[in-house]
Design an enzyme around this catalytic site. Structure first.
Site, PDB file in Angstrom:
ATOM      1  N   GLY A  89       0.841  -1.198   0.000  1.00 16.29           N
ATOM      2  CA  GLY A  89       0.000   0.000   0.000  1.00 16.29           C
ATOM      3  C   GLY A  89       0.871   1.241   0.000  1.00 16.29           C
ATOM      4  N   GLY A  90       0.303   2.328   0.492  1.00 17.42           N
ATOM      5  CA  GLY A  90       1.041   3.592   0.514  1.00 17.42           C
ATOM      6  C   GLY A  90       2.281   3.518   1.377  1.00 17.42           C
TER       7      GLY A  90
ATOM      8  N   GLY B 135      25.971  13.642 -27.632  1.00 16.84           N
ATOM      9  CA  GLY B 135      25.291  14.099 -26.426  1.00 16.84           C
ATOM     10  C   GLY B 135      25.775  13.334 -25.207  1.00 16.84           C
ATOM     11  N   ALA B 136      26.079  12.053 -25.415  1.00 18.26           N
ATOM     12  CA  ALA B 136      26.529  11.232 -24.284  1.00 18.26           C
ATOM     13  C   ALA B 136      27.879  11.732 -23.764  1.00 18.26           C
ATOM     14  CB  ALA B 136      26.618   9.777 -24.703  1.00 18.26           C
TER      15      ALA B 136
HETATM   16  C1  HXC Z   1      -4.344  -4.719  11.296  1.00 16.31           C
HETATM   17  C2  HXC Z   1      -3.116  -6.546  10.647  1.00 16.31           C
HETATM   18  C3  HXC Z   1      -2.748  -5.892   9.456  1.00 16.31           C
HETATM   19  C4  HXC Z   1      -3.240  -4.579   9.247  1.00 16.31           C
HETATM   20  C5  HXC Z   1      -1.821  -7.821   9.478  1.00 16.31           C
HETATM   21  N1  HXC Z   1      -2.534  -7.732  10.611  1.00 16.31           N
HETATM   22  N2  HXC Z   1      -1.954  -6.714   8.762  1.00 16.31           N
HETATM   23  N3  HXC Z   1      -3.903  -5.962  11.553  1.00 16.31           N
HETATM   24  N4  HXC Z   1      -4.035  -4.043  10.195  1.00 16.31           N
HETATM   25  N5  HXC Z   1      -2.932  -3.896   8.167  1.00 16.31           N
HETATM   26  C6  HXC Z   1      -2.620  -8.708  11.668  1.00 16.31           C
HETATM   27  C7  HXC Z   1      -3.390  -9.956  11.250  1.00 16.31           C
HETATM   28  O1  HXC Z   1      -4.765  -9.756  11.422  1.00 16.31           O
HETATM   29  C8  HXC Z   1      -2.846 -10.987  12.212  1.00 16.31           C
HETATM   30  O2  HXC Z   1      -3.459 -10.798  13.460  1.00 16.31           O
HETATM   31  C9  HXC Z   1      -1.401 -10.552  12.378  1.00 16.31           C
HETATM   32  O3  HXC Z   1      -1.342  -9.203  11.978  1.00 16.31           O
HETATM   33  C10 HXC Z   1      -0.450 -11.339  11.509  1.00 16.31           C
HETATM   34  O4  HXC Z   1      -0.953 -11.321  10.190  1.00 16.31           O
HETATM   35  P1  HXC Z   1      -1.177 -12.653   9.325  1.00 16.31           P
HETATM   36  O5  HXC Z   1      -2.151 -12.321   8.266  1.00 16.31           O
HETATM   37  O6  HXC Z   1      -1.489 -13.791  10.224  1.00 16.31           O
HETATM   38  O7  HXC Z   1       0.285 -12.866   8.738  1.00 16.31           O
HETATM   39  P2  HXC Z   1       0.692 -13.473   7.323  1.00 16.31           P
HETATM   40  O8  HXC Z   1      -0.103 -14.702   7.036  1.00 16.31           O
HETATM   41  O9  HXC Z   1       2.172 -13.592   7.371  1.00 16.31           O
HETATM   42  O10 HXC Z   1       0.263 -12.375   6.253  1.00 16.31           O
HETATM   43  C11 HXC Z   1       0.881 -11.111   6.247  1.00 16.31           C
HETATM   44  C12 HXC Z   1       0.128 -10.136   5.331  1.00 16.31           C
HETATM   45  C13 HXC Z   1      -1.378 -10.118   5.675  1.00 16.31           C
HETATM   46  C14 HXC Z   1       0.338 -10.589   3.863  1.00 16.31           C
HETATM   47  C15 HXC Z   1       0.784  -8.772   5.486  1.00 16.31           C
HETATM   48  O11 HXC Z   1      -1.499  -9.949   7.088  1.00 16.31           O
HETATM   49  C16 HXC Z   1      -2.133  -9.032   4.989  1.00 16.31           C
HETATM   50  O12 HXC Z   1      -2.498  -9.179   3.816  1.00 16.31           O
HETATM   51  N6  HXC Z   1      -2.410  -7.965   5.726  1.00 16.31           N
HETATM   52  C17 HXC Z   1      -3.157  -6.849   5.211  1.00 16.31           C
HETATM   53  C18 HXC Z   1      -2.327  -6.058   4.256  1.00 16.31           C
HETATM   54  C19 HXC Z   1      -3.056  -4.838   3.816  1.00 16.31           C
HETATM   55  O13 HXC Z   1      -3.904  -4.918   2.935  1.00 16.31           O
HETATM   56  N7  HXC Z   1      -2.771  -3.722   4.501  1.00 16.31           N
HETATM   57  C20 HXC Z   1      -3.394  -2.489   4.241  1.00 16.31           C
HETATM   58  C21 HXC Z   1      -2.710  -1.922   3.045  1.00 16.31           C
HETATM   59  S1  HXC Z   1      -3.309  -0.362   2.677  1.00 16.31           S
HETATM   60  P3  HXC Z   1      -3.781 -12.008  14.456  1.00 16.31           P
HETATM   61  O14 HXC Z   1      -4.515 -11.372  15.573  1.00 16.31           O
HETATM   62  O15 HXC Z   1      -4.569 -12.983  13.664  1.00 16.31           O
HETATM   63  O16 HXC Z   1      -2.428 -12.543  14.834  1.00 16.31           O
HETATM   64  C22 HXC Z   1      -2.264   0.624   3.433  1.00 16.31           C
HETATM   65  C23 HXC Z   1      -2.527   2.053   3.153  1.00 16.31           C
HETATM   66  C24 HXC Z   1      -1.357   2.857   3.596  1.00 16.31           C
HETATM   67  O17 HXC Z   1      -1.411   0.253   4.093  1.00 16.31           O
HETATM   68  C25 HXC Z   1      -1.480   4.200   2.985  1.00 16.31           C
HETATM   69  C26 HXC Z   1      -0.354   5.067   3.406  1.00 16.31           C
HETATM   70  C27 HXC Z   1      -0.379   6.338   2.668  1.00 16.31           C
END
Ligand code: HXC
Length: 517
Positions: free
Chosen positions: A172-173, A407-408
């Site tokens: 993401g961001g 140019g290079a």
């Molecule tokens: C809250 C989160 C989280 C998140 C992971 N967890 N990402 N909690 N917010 N963004 C939590 C899970 O629920 C889980 O909690 C624990 O962290 C471990 O994650 P797992 O999924 O069990 O780990 P894994 O299987 O290794 O997968 C990792 C992962 C996946 C691929 C990163 O967790 C995932 O897809 N997360 C979401 C990614 C995402 O879409 N993020 C938002 C992006 S948008 P428990 O309690 O079960 O242990 C963004 C915008 C930013 O970031 C903009 C900035 C400008």
């Protein structure tokens, strides 16, 4: 037991609890994936016993979705300061064992605190990323946290070195913080960077792609150029951060540290007198030249797998850091193209921002022609490199080994772009273009009307080569300061750098430049 001792015991217990992050199970899961925890990474990175942790007792304040029951001391990031080779550095390491290292409002505050301290103290900031992105339960507060970090990345740019190690997901961001920093390091099979993950890609474009294909270390090291380094594992990544910092100053007002060497400054390298092949179309390996001239053959290449037609990286001459930019005749004949221009321009600007002299080794036949390059905007991208060299005020030493055309020639740190010392080997060919192309333009009509066109063209080619395919024509005008014996290149560069060590050059005052982006 005194009241005070009870309180001390409570402190120790709290510290122990904080150091466990998300707990033993989560740590086991992290290890099972071949990953270190945030604290383990920091311990490996800094000098032994030097780490001072800050904000260990910070907790998030979110109450959405039952988050008030899901609190961890330190809240998903370990922050503080320590030393690397005795020099101060500020750090943050996201702790994936705590709610997936996701970024909360309070976690962002912790990161911003160490960034502010790094700026105030004039010390590098190293971020170790391993995070699921914005903490979904916090919504807009997490996004605001990211923006606070980005703003600091921007203000710190060109003031203190910023290094991002990606040791897990970075999606993401969130990817924009590493993208704003000076150097990014990814580990193969462990690090992922993408704006939208495979599931979203499938929904929006229908494309089936794995995380690795979309944003793995190899992809970003070879195709996108988003990462500067791709390493095999976490250990290598940490070692690389230490090595990289050894070439850099603490901030933009200081010089890089000097590393003493026993490599003689006047070491002659006889092999260089014979390295250029007789045929101008035959390549040789520019790495051999670099290794032959720098201290102890030590070269830290940046972007080694991206745009291999140009080589950039750090080395030392007589103990002092330099940035090396060199065309690579072995890849695409060392031609400049969009990616090579972007890669080298960013590197030149980094060196200039941090007082690191630039040594440029030239063997370039020109810019890559064709619609692919023109449609991609090679004019603007090539201008970036031109701009970067022209604005740079650090000492600039250029050595032309063979071709330097058109140019290079100008772009590759020529005299008129304020090259300080421009040397050439006797094999240098400094001209508007190569003999074949030049003769075609000048004598096409004459050859067409002649009885034996090939003979005319061959004769004119020889004449052109004699007139222009040498360094002396440029030296005659003072565009080349001296023609040097190749085997003596190391010594001549060192002497030039010594002479230039007190160089002072100031560009006109302005709010900021308008680099062709
Ligand atoms: C809250 C989160 C989280 C998140 C992971 N967890 N990402 N909690 N917010 N963004 C939590 C899970 O629920 C889980 O909690 C624990 O962290 C471990 O994650 P797992 O999924 O069990 O780990 P894994 O299987 O290794 O997968 C990792 C992962 C996946 C691929 C990163 O967790 C995932 O897809 N997360 C979401 C990614 C995402 O879409 N993020 C938002 C992006 S948008 P428990 O309690 O079960 O242990 C963004 C915008 C930013 O970031 C903009 C900035 C400008």
């Amino acid at each position: 037991m005194s009241n005070q001792l009870d309180k001390v015991r409570e402190l120790i217990e709290l510290r122990t609890q904080a150091r466990l992050g998300g707990g033993e199970k989560a740590i086991e899961k992290q290890h099972a994936q071949g990953k270190y925890t945030a604290r383990e990474r920091i311990t490996m990175l800094v000098d032994e016993g030097s780490f001072e942790e800050l904000d260990m007792f910070v907790e998030h304040r979110c109450t959405n979705f039952g988050m008030e029951k899901k609190k961890y001391l330190g809240d998903g990031v370990v922050t503080g300061y320590g030393t690397i080779e005795g020099r101060l550095v500020y750090l943050f390491a996201q702790d994936f064992t705590v709610i997936g290292g996701s970024l909360s409002e309070t976690m962002a505050k912790k990161i911003c605190k160490v960034m502010d301290l790094a700026m105030m103290m004039g010390a590098p900031i190293v971020g170790l990323n391993d995070s699921g992105g914005a903490r979904i339960q916090e919504g807009i507060n997490a996004l605001a946290g990211y923006a606070e970090i980005f703003q600091r990345n921007i203000l710190a740019s060109g003031v203190v070195p910023q290094i991002s190690g990606i040791f897990g997901p970075c999606a993401g961001g969130a990817v924009y913080s590493p993208a704003l920093t000076d150097f990014t390091i990814m580990a193969k099979g462990m690090s992922y960077m993408f704006l939208t993950g495979p599931k979203v890609v499938k929904t929006v474009t229908g494309e089936d792609v794995t995380q690795e294909q979309l944003g793995g270390a190899d992809v970003h090291a070879t195709r996108s150029g988003v990462t500067h380094f791709a390493v095999d594992n976490g250990n290598e990544g940490i070692t690389l951060i230490r090595r990289l910092l050894s070439y850099l100053p603490q901030n933009n007002l200081e010089e890089a540290p000097i590393k003493t060497t026993n490599d003689p400054i006047d070491r002659l390298e006889d092999s260089l007198n014979e390295i250029i092949p007789d045929s101008p179309n035959k390549p040789y390996d520019m790495y051999e030249v670099i290794m032959a001239i720098v201290d102890d053959s030590e070269f830290l290449e940046v972007h080694s797998s991206y745009a291999k037609n140009i080589i950039v990286g750090f080395a030392r001459f007589n103990g002092r850091s330099v940035g090396i930019v060199a065309n690579q005749p072995k890849t695409l004949a060392g031609v400049l193209d969009i990616n090579a221009s972007r890669k080298a321009a960013r590197f030149v600007r980094f060196c200039d921002a941090f007082n690191i002299p630039i040594v440029t080794l030239v063997d370039v036949p020109g810019f890559l022609p064709g619609t692919g390059q023109e449609y991609g905007g090679v004019i603007v991208h090539g201008a970036k490199l031109l701009y970067a060299y022209g604005e740079a005020t650090v000492p600039k030493v250029t050595v032309t080994l063979r071709k330097s055309y058109g140019g290079a020639h100008i772009v590759m740190s020529c005299k008129q772009l304020r090259g300080d010392m421009n040397y050439a080997w006797p094999t240098a060919e400094i001209a508007v273009m190569g003999a074949v192309g030049a003769v075609e333009v000048l004598y096409a009509k004459e050859a067409k009307d002649a009885e034996n066109p090939a003979k005319i063209l061959a004769e004119k080619e020889m004449e052109y080569t004699k007139t222009f395919a040498n360094p002396y024509n440029a030296a005659k005008y003072g565009y080349i300061d001296d023609v040097i014996e190749p085997r003596n290149t190391r010594f001549r560069i060192i002497r030039a750098l010594q002479q230039l060590s007190t160089k002072k050059q100031i560009n006109p005052p302005k709010k900021h430049d308008n680099l062709p982006l």
